[in-house]
Design an enzyme around this catalytic site. Structure first.
Site, PDB file in Angstrom:
ATOM      1  CB  SER A 154      -0.966  -0.049   1.189  1.00  0.00           C
ATOM      2  OG  SER A 154      -2.018   0.872   1.033  1.00  0.00           O
TER       3      SER A 154
ATOM      4  CG  ASP B   3      -6.490  -3.186  -3.897  1.00  0.00           C
ATOM      5  OD1 ASP B   3      -7.396  -2.520  -3.364  1.00  0.00           O
ATOM      6  OD2 ASP B   3      -5.297  -3.136  -3.531  1.00  0.00           O
TER       7      ASP B   3
ATOM      8  CG  HIS C  64      -5.370  -2.906  -0.051  1.00  0.00           C
ATOM      9  ND1 HIS C  64      -4.668  -2.416  -1.126  1.00  0.00           N
ATOM     10  CD2 HIS C  64      -4.850  -2.279   1.043  1.00  0.00           C
ATOM     11  CE1 HIS C  64      -3.781  -1.532  -0.722  1.00  0.00           C
ATOM     12  NE2 HIS C  64      -3.859  -1.444   0.605  1.00  0.00           N
TER      13      HIS C  64
END
Length: 644
Positions: free
Chosen positions: A191, A301, A332
């Site tokens: 991320s 995602d 994610h």
């Protein structure tokens, strides 16, 4: 290069005498991989502050970045090791990993616990691990700027320090050099962490040999919006405030500039967004990348969407960057939580190859690992599949999706109207009861597919439309109708369930163990799945920076790419194109109320398909005579937005 050493060796002396002599500590390689010969418990744990040359909080002082270090004790005896960095803004707020771990410290401020397994596993094998607090977060100076220049340049300064080009200081203020490292550095993270790796690599900094970005951003404009359609309001200052645990007043002026720069009023791409564009920005560009890239992304995602990977990958390919990729059907999620043992082993070989120079053949293996169903993986030589060919599907006046153009003059209409909550219409509403008339959408459905195929790449919507107002938000969904068991990427956990059992990877101490809860895939059996999504504000059809309001009553060609995908299209299922207004699940736009007319003769969707030797068109059946209705009740959860 292979490396093998002993801590003591028998040396033949002149005259034939043999004596025992101590050799310098060094890396040990066996069976093609580095071995855990260094004590994790006895490793040196320290922290330093790297001077960045930035003043992101505008206090007149240079920002210093806190760097928490763990390295083999033998680095005090002449051993030089490469470095793995996880730079993060989350160490004192969201935490890292599925268990939201945070760093802990002893009474002197030195680190005791490093989140995740990287330190436990790699330090015993002859690496240093650095947990770096991003500028403006945790114990670093400055203000975070949601992916902007100072976020990235703080990480670059750490790589510069490791290579003797920047200054750093001990807690007592004395200068310190990284004499214990080879300077060969990797950055890894999921991320925001992996996003920083992308950004630092795109500065072209020397010494950064490889990056491993996991579900990571490559353009902050495209994290916030697509083609002028906003995913979130106030995203840039909100995120900066979220990761900064200092009193709000400290960075209030900086956050105000972020709010102004993101320009929520228009949704346009501007000079502000150019500074946070790692593919072709003012500070960072893919053409500058020197590091190899091992990317991991999830095609489902809906936080850091798949276009971030796809466009980054394409830019890397154009510049011949050595690269590898894993693509999963989850949301994610970190590969440590969906393919753990294989991930650790592959990452080990990658770092050994890129940082220690060990010839282990990893670069000769297929470039792409692709999950095509729940825990079902294939490999292919690149991504998208070099065997993919374009299947052009065309909407018909009878609601069919097929190979033939609709007659000239055939049209369909929908209205960009608000739903019950006053925003837009949910995807559940858009896909349910597909053959029924609904004013907020128009639907085109194929007959049962004649054979299996695999979507590999990025579909493109090509619509010819006219509107009765200056613009409309337009959603294009590519939908699979057919009962199947799929990864539950929209459900809780985004495709994984956390178990009570643990597995261990690396060595442990009382303060920092190497054991983490195991996970398993979660699935859902349903008659429908949204395969690909794409959104556009029609007035941005020519430019993201300079909108062109549409003249009511005039037709315009509006083309845009959906999110990329890897997806098996199964025999007997039906493929649908749904065109609608504002998507309430993933857009924060206010519907314009525009009535949109689609010229069916001039519209199509182009889908890259792998189907062996035959033409993709052989998948498509002719229109049916028997009416088909489809599922009348559909519930599609909105995917949770996570930062771990």
């Amino acid at each position: 290069m292979t490396v093998a050493v002993l801590t003591g060796a028998a040396l033949t002396m002149s005259g034939g005498a043999t004596a025992l002599a101590r050799t310098a500590p060094a890396i040990v390689v066996k069976d093609g991989v580095t071995q855990p010969v260094f004590s994790y418990e006895d490793a040196i744990r320290e922290h330093v502050y790297v001077e960045t040359g930035l003043d992101s909080d505008r206090d007149g002082k240079r920002d210093r970045v806190n760097v928490d270090i763990i390295r083999p004790r033998e680095t005090e005896q002449g051993l030089k090791v490469p470095v793995i960095i996880d730079e993060s803004p989350y160490y004192d707020n969201a935490g890292r990993g599925n268990e939201s771990e945070r760093k802990t410290y002893d009474a002197d401020g030195n680190p005791l616990k490093f989140p995740l397994f990287y330190d436990n596993y790699f330090v015993p094998r002859g690496y240093a691990f650095l947990a770096v607090d991003m500028v403006g977060t945790t114990r670093s100076d400055g203000c975070p700027v949601s992916g902007g220049p100072s976020d990235v340049l703080g990480g670059k300064a750490v790589v510069d320090w490791l290579n003797g080009r920047a200054k750093a200081y001990r807690p007592d203020g004395s200068p310190v050099k990284a004499t214990w490292t080879t300077g060969r550095t990797a950055m890894i993270g999921k991320s925001y962490d992996g996003t920083l790796a992308n950004g630092v690599a795109a500065t072209g900094v020397r010494g950064l040999e490889t990056i491993v970005p996991i579900t990571s951003i490559s353009s902050w404009y495209e994290y916030s919006r697509m083609n002028g359609v906003k995913y979130w309001e106030n995203e840039q200052p909100w995120l900066a405030d979220y990761v900064d645990t200092d009193p709000p007043a400290k960075c209030a002026a900086v956050n105000a500039d972020l709010d102004k720069g993101e320009d929520d009023a228009t949704g346009n791409y501007n000079a502000y967004w150019k500074t946070a564009d790692y593919r072709d920005g003012t500070v960072t560009r893919a053409s500058r990348v020197r590091a190899s890239v091992f990317a991991v992304h999830a095609v489902n995602d809906l936080n850091v969407k798949a276009d971030h990977f796809a466009k980054w990958w394409d830019a890397l390919a154009r510049n011949n960057v050595p690269r590898k990729v894993w693509l999963t059907q989850r949301g994610h999620v970190d590969p440590f939580d969906f393919r753990r043992d294989h991930w650790v082993a592959t990452l080990h070989r990658w770092f050994d190859h890129e940082l220690h120079g060990i010839r282990n053949g990893i670069m000769q293996e297929p470039r792409a690992d692709i999950e095509i169903g729940p825990d079902q993986w294939i490999t292919q030589k690149d991504w998208p599949s070099p065997d993919a060919r374009t299947l052009t599907l065309r909407p018909g006046g009878d609601g069919a999706l097929g190979l033939k153009r609709a007659p000239k003059g055939a049209t369909a209409t929908f209205t960009d109207e608000p739903g019950p909550e006053g925003t837009g219409r949910s995807e559940s509403e858009m896909v349910a009861d597909p053959t029924a008339e609904r004013p907020f959408r128009t639907v085109f459905v194929s007959g049962p597919l004649r054979r299996n195929g695999r979507l590999s790449g990025t579909p493109e919507a090509r619509l010819r439309i006219k509107v009765d107002r200056p613009t409309s938000n337009v959603t294009a969904l590519l939908v699979d109708y057919g009962e199947d068991t799929r990864v539950d990427y929209l459900g809780e956990g985004s495709g994984i369930r956390t178990l009570d059992t643990e597995s261990c990877h690396g060595e442990s101490t009382a303060d920092d163990d190497a054991c983490y809860k195991e996970t398993e895939v979660t699935t859902v059996t349903s008659p429908v799945n949204v395969v690909a999504r794409g959104w556009i504000d029609a007035q941005n059809h020519r430019s993201l920076s300079r909108p062109s309001p549409l003249r009511p009553g005039r037709y315009y060609d509006v083309r845009w790419e959906t999110l990329s995908q890897e997806y098996v299209l199964k025999k007997g299922h039906r493929l649908a194109l749904i065109v609608a207004g504002t998507d309430a699940d993933y857009n924060t736009e206010t519907p314009t109320g525009a009535r949109v007319t689609v010229d069916l003769h001039g519209s199509s969707v182009r889908v890259p398909v792998v189907i062996g030797e035959d033409e993709p068109s052989t998948m498509v059946a002719p229109p049916e005579e028997t009416p088909w209705r489809g599922p009348s009740q559909v519930t599609l959860p909105v995917q949770e937005r996570e930062f771990r």
